[in-house]
Design a protein around this motif. Structure first.
Motif, PDB file in Angstrom:
ATOM      1  N   GLY A  33      21.601   1.364   6.240  1.00  0.00           N
ATOM      2  CA  GLY A  33      20.311   2.184   5.812  1.00  0.00           C
ATOM      3  C   GLY A  33      19.179   1.452   5.568  1.00  0.00           C
ATOM      4  N   GLY A  34      19.481  -0.155   5.604  1.00  0.00           N
ATOM      5  CA  GLY A  34      18.254  -0.891   5.451  1.00  0.00           C
ATOM      6  C   GLY A  34      17.124  -0.917   6.364  1.00  0.00           C
ATOM      7  N   GLY A  35      17.433  -0.646   7.482  1.00  0.00           N
ATOM      8  CA  GLY A  35      16.441  -0.380   8.473  1.00  0.00           C
ATOM      9  C   GLY A  35      15.652  -1.451   8.725  1.00  0.00           C
ATOM     10  N   GLY A  36      15.501  -2.450   8.053  1.00  0.00           N
ATOM     11  CA  GLY A  36      14.831  -3.651   8.329  1.00  0.00           C
ATOM     12  C   GLY A  36      15.618  -4.757   8.775  1.00  0.00           C
TER      13      GLY A  36
ATOM     14  N   PRO B 179       0.777  -1.298   0.152  1.00  0.00           N
ATOM     15  CA  PRO B 179       0.066  -0.081  -0.037  1.00  0.00           C
ATOM     16  C   PRO B 179       0.713   1.276  -0.098  1.00  0.00           C
ATOM     17  N   THR B 180       1.971   1.158   0.686  1.00  0.00           N
ATOM     18  CA  THR B 180       2.934   2.334   0.565  1.00  0.00           C
ATOM     19  C   THR B 180       4.229   1.786   0.166  1.00  0.00           C
ATOM     20  N   MET B 181       5.072   2.827   0.011  1.00  0.00           N
ATOM     21  CA  MET B 181       6.593   2.743  -0.565  1.00  0.00           C
ATOM     22  C   MET B 181       7.125   3.020   1.303  1.00  0.00           C
ATOM     23  N   ASN B 182       8.033   2.093   1.772  1.00  0.00           N
ATOM     24  CA  ASN B 182       8.550   2.214   2.817  1.00  0.00           C
ATOM     25  C   ASN B 182       9.865   3.267   2.621  1.00  0.00           C
ATOM     26  N   ASP B 183       9.691   4.474   2.993  1.00  0.00           N
ATOM     27  CA  ASP B 183      10.703   5.341   2.950  1.00  0.00           C
ATOM     28  C   ASP B 183      11.620   5.593   4.062  1.00  0.00           C
ATOM     29  N   GLY B 184      11.253   4.939   5.368  1.00  0.00           N
ATOM     30  CA  GLY B 184      11.889   5.263   6.454  1.00  0.00           C
ATOM     31  C   GLY B 184      11.315   6.046   7.483  1.00  0.00           C
ATOM     32  N   CYS B 185      10.700   6.686   7.023  1.00  0.00           N
ATOM     33  CA  CYS B 185      10.013   7.920   8.043  1.00  0.00           C
ATOM     34  C   CYS B 185       8.641   7.094   8.457  1.00  0.00           C
ATOM     35  N   GLN B 186       8.373   7.832   9.421  1.00  0.00           N
ATOM     36  CA  GLN B 186       6.797   7.441  10.009  1.00  0.00           C
ATOM     37  C   GLN B 186       5.890   8.690   9.753  1.00  0.00           C
ATOM     38  N   TRP B 187       4.710   7.977   8.994  1.00  0.00           N
ATOM     39  CA  TRP B 187       3.823   9.071   8.725  1.00  0.00           C
ATOM     40  C   TRP B 187       2.517   8.538   9.307  1.00  0.00           C
ATOM     41  N   ARG B 188       1.608   9.805   9.333  1.00  0.00           N
ATOM     42  CA  ARG B 188       0.432   9.814   9.793  1.00  0.00           C
ATOM     43  C   ARG B 188      -0.690  10.155   8.768  1.00  0.00           C
TER      44      ARG B 188
ATOM     45  N   PRO C 182      15.673   9.031  10.582  1.00  0.00           N
ATOM     46  CA  PRO C 182      16.269   8.018  10.857  1.00  0.00           C
ATOM     47  C   PRO C 182      17.290   7.374   9.608  1.00  0.00           C
ATOM     48  N   VAL C 183      18.015   6.456   9.836  1.00  0.00           N
ATOM     49  CA  VAL C 183      19.014   6.051   8.807  1.00  0.00           C
ATOM     50  C   VAL C 183      18.512   5.572   7.559  1.00  0.00           C
TER      51      VAL C 183
ATOM     52  N   ALA D 225      15.742   6.384   6.579  1.00  0.00           N
ATOM     53  CA  ALA D 225      14.919   7.532   5.655  1.00  0.00           C
ATOM     54  C   ALA D 225      15.659   8.345   4.923  1.00  0.00           C
ATOM     55  N   THR D 226      16.979   8.062   5.112  1.00  0.00           N
ATOM     56  CA  THR D 226      17.936   9.137   4.585  1.00  0.00           C
ATOM     57  C   THR D 226      17.871   9.032   3.248  1.00  0.00           C
ATOM     58  N   ALA D 227      18.132   7.801   2.472  1.00  0.00           N
ATOM     59  CA  ALA D 227      18.043   7.654   1.280  1.00  0.00           C
ATOM     60  C   ALA D 227      17.071   8.419   0.195  1.00  0.00           C
ATOM     61  N   MET D 228      15.850   8.200   0.685  1.00  0.00           N
ATOM     62  CA  MET D 228      14.646   8.727   0.205  1.00  0.00           C
ATOM     63  C   MET D 228      14.485  10.173   0.434  1.00  0.00           C
ATOM     64  N   ALA D 229      15.166  10.442   1.342  1.00  0.00           N
ATOM     65  CA  ALA D 229      15.076  12.165   1.867  1.00  0.00           C
ATOM     66  C   ALA D 229      16.188  12.984   0.922  1.00  0.00           C
TER      67      ALA D 229
END
Length: 706
Positions: free
Chosen positions: A592-595, A321-330, A384-385, A387-391
DNA sequence: CGATTTTGACCTGCGC
DNA sequence: GCGCAGGTCAAAATCG
């Protein structure tokens, strides 16, 4: 240029400095009272090492104020090392005293000395101390390396700073020249022979209505970084235009021109859009929001959060449903947009309460497997690490958008010429010509910009989609429609590819206004990757590729082929390059994997390497080089993949579905390292395999919000 | 029970 | 001025 905000977030972390510093200090004092001498020394050396790191970082954070102090530390350390080596250390006591002098802060030394003086050294202890000395030496070596790295970083920052300063001075100079219209307008020869020197003069004369200084400086900066010889004057028209990458500067110039602020140059979309908007700088968000915020205090908001207008749309194949970019969204809203059956979801960043960043997520109407994620704004908090790539990517894209607008100046190119580009191996284009109003349109001169309300640049990250950044491609795509869009891109990809990746030297011939000769472009691209790895490795990579390119570029008639061949050669033949790249990739994966938990697969083209549970070592072991790999540039982004082919099965697309039902199918992450070559792109991608713990990985936990 | 999502209402800009 | 579309708000619902 890319990821300035990201880098800043990593370095200028308000939490990191003090915490580390306090911790290190505490460790130092505690260890100073322990009885184990070796341990004490190790502890002390570590703490002092950490303190040095912290202080060095602080130097960076303070904007080079402490640069000299860092240099002194480095030099001091070197000097002391020399002293240690030269003294030959005739006795363990001397060893200790020397090391103590080298490693320990003066505070601690006061405490330790009495203990030492009363101690009787036994043979066993002696060996212990020798071991300790060796350890301490090793640690000192680490400190020294760290200092060297920091020093390099400082130098780079200093270079940036000097470049900025030069540009600022140039702007001031230009202002003065403008104030003398008679002399400036009537005697171009005078301008051409001004004190700026022939290069800059030529730049001015060749300018497309822009400040030339910024670009030229930026160019030189890149040249410096690439260790490339200074370009010939006749090359400057291209290079001048290729400098559109240096949008920060242009943006800064613009801000100065518009009188918006004195903020330092930034790649932030907000700032850029602010510059674009000129007197609308007080506006932060789309109208309704802006009005509300203005009620609570315009000044506060405008100072804290520059206006956000520039958007970066990331177009990626993603079944989740979404693309995980590392950030938290509401999620704060959902709306069914006209012309698209899939509703559009609105998210705002919840990492920080005051973060102005928002994003919109919507399925592509033509291809439900494509997820359109539109980012607006720049995070005002450490990221977050993961999230930096997408940012950094979106930041770079926004920068490109702005740079394009700034470099176009009084340009006379048709919109489609400027509307497509390739940044860091990404494809920028207008995804839907019918809605071009919403998307990126280059304004052709700053004062009379016909800026759309939300200029948007699109990054095409659809894996497997051909590189499409050429003018003809876009022109054709404007004639194409719907599902054939990408096919048309594929067909036209060969014609001309003024892309930014380093394979596209053809740019020079096909579109001189685009990106120059490809070398600096590649640099910009692979910097993204390199910056995420060890600087030394980065340098090595940098050097390898630059050298290979330089070597082959002149020997081949087809520069594109030569670049490809250079990269291929560098990748496939040079073990140093491979090891460096592996290290870089490992760094990316680990950092940067984060997962957590799930395996990593490295794909080179269609070539899969690695496997479930593969960590860095496994990656290194299994890394092989596909013969078909023609390029490697350094773009990174986080992407969510889902094994379940369910294009519209997201919670926001289907009310009946629940977050659980969607998140449980997520794969933790996919890192895409791309880039592609012509004519067929060979993306290098990381896929987090669907491990057993995928559902419980941190990334997955955050998916629900993103 | 707090955090998050859903969803209808509301606001604003823009084109006609 | 009106209608439409995009964007946001906030109360209710839902989830963990």
């Amino acid at each position: 240029m890319t990821g300035r905000g990201v880098v800043g977030a990593n370095i200028v972390d308000p939490k990191m400095g003090p915490c580390d510093s306090c911790y290190d200090k505490g460790e130092t004092w505690k260890l100073s009272r322990t009885s184990s001498r070796a341990g004490k020394k190790r502890g002390k050396s570590k703490s002092s090492m950490a303190m040095e790191k912290v202080s060095a970082r602080a130097g960076i954070c303070d904007g080079l104020v402490l640069e000299e102090a860092c240099h002194n530390k480095v030099e001091d350390g070197r000097h002391k090392l020399k002293e240690i080596d030269s003294s030959k250390l005739s006795s363990p006591q001397q060893h200790r005293s020397s090391l103590k002098a080298d490693l320990e802060p003066t505070k601690c030394e006061i405490e330790i000395l009495p203990i030492e003086s009363n101690q009787v050294v036994s043979p066993s202890k002696e060996t212990e101390q020798v071991d300790g000395l060796q350890l301490a030496r090793a640690e000192m070596g680490e400190v020294r390396e760290e200092n060297e790295r920091l020093k390099m970083l400082l130098e780079r920052i200093m270079t940036d700073y000097k470049t900025l300063q030069m540009q600022f001075l140039h702007m001031v100079k230009q202002d003065h020249q403008k104030q003398q219209p008679a002399a400036a307008a009537n005697s171009p020869a005078i301008a051409a022979t001004s004190a700026q020197g022939p290069e800059e003069s030529s730049l001015v004369s060749l300018s497309l209505g822009l400040d030339s200084g910024s670009s030229s400086s930026g160019k030189y900066e890149k040249e410096k970084e690439n260790h490339l010889p200074a370009p010939r004057n006749e090359d400057y028209p291209h290079e001048r235009l290729a400098l559109s990458l240096d949008c920060k500067f242009d943006a800064a110039n613009m801000s100065g021109i518009s009188g918006v602020s004195n903020l330092p140059s930034s790649t932030s979309p907000e700032l850029s859009s602010e510059n674009h908007k000129g007197e609308e700088s007080g506006e932060i968000w789309p109208p309704s929001k802006a009005h509300k915020t203005s009620r609570s205090g315009d000044d506060q908001v405008s100072q804290r959060n520059p206006p956000k207008k520039t958007r970066v749309c990331v177009r990626a194949r993603c079944d989740a449903p979404t693309m995980n970019d590392g950030c938290q969204w509401r999620k704060y809203g959902q709306k069914t947009a006209k012309g698209n059956p899939c509703p559009r979801a609105y998210y705002r960043c919840t990492v920080a309460a005051s973060c102005p960043v928002r994003k919109q997520i919507q399925r592509c109407a033509d291809d439900m497997s494509i997820l359109l994620t539109t980012y607006e704004g720049t995070h005002n908090h450490p990221l977050p690490v993961s999230a930096t790539a997408m940012a950094s990517t979106t930041s770079a894209a926004a920068s490109m958008l702005l740079s394009g607008s700034s470099t176009s100046g009084s340009g006379h190119h048709p919109p489609e010429v400027a509307s497509t580009a390739n940044l860091q191996g990404l494809n920028f284009y207008h995804p839907d010509p019918s809605r071009s109003k919403q998307f990126y349109q280059l304004p052709y001169s700053l004062p009379v910009m016909s800026s759309p309300s939300n200029p948007t640049i699109t990054l095409d990250l659809t894996s497997g989609a051909p590189v499409m950044s050429s003018t003809s491609s876009y022109a054709h795509n404007q004639l194409s429609s719907g599902a054939n869009y990408y096919n048309s891109m594929a067909r036209y990809n060969n014609s001309s590819t003024p892309s930014l990746n380093f394979t596209s030297s053809e740019t020079i011939a096909s579109q001189p206004t685009a990106w120059g000769n490809g070398l600096p472009s590649f640099t910009a691209a692979h910097h993204e990757l390199f910056n995420k790895s060890n600087p030394q490795e980065s340098q090595l990579l940098h050097h390898q590729l630059s050298h290979s390119q330089k070597t082959n570029f002149s020997n081949t008639n087809n520069p594109q082929e030569s670049s490809i061949a250079a990269a291929t050669k560098a990748i496939t033949t040079d073990p140093n390059f491979q090891s460096a790249l592996v290290a870089a990739l490992k760094s990316i994966i680990n950092g940067g994997g984060g997962g957590g938990g799930s395996g990593t697969v490295l794909t080179l083209g269609n070539y899969l390497v690695g496997g479930a549970g593969a960590g860095g070592d496994a990656l290194e072991q299994k890394l092989r080089w596909n013969e078909g790999l023609t390029t490697s540039t350094g773009f990174l982004f986080g992407q969510k993949m889902a094994p379940q082919v369910n294009a519209c099965g997201s919670s926001y697309l289907n009310k009946s579905s629940t977050p659980n039902s969607t998140s449980s199918h997520h794969q933790p992450a996919s890192l895409m390292l791309l880039q592609s070559s012509n004519p067929i792109p060979l993306p290098i991608s990381f896929h987090k395999q669907n491990g057993a713990n995928a559902a419980t990985s941190p990334v997955d936990n955050g998916d629900r919000n993103s």
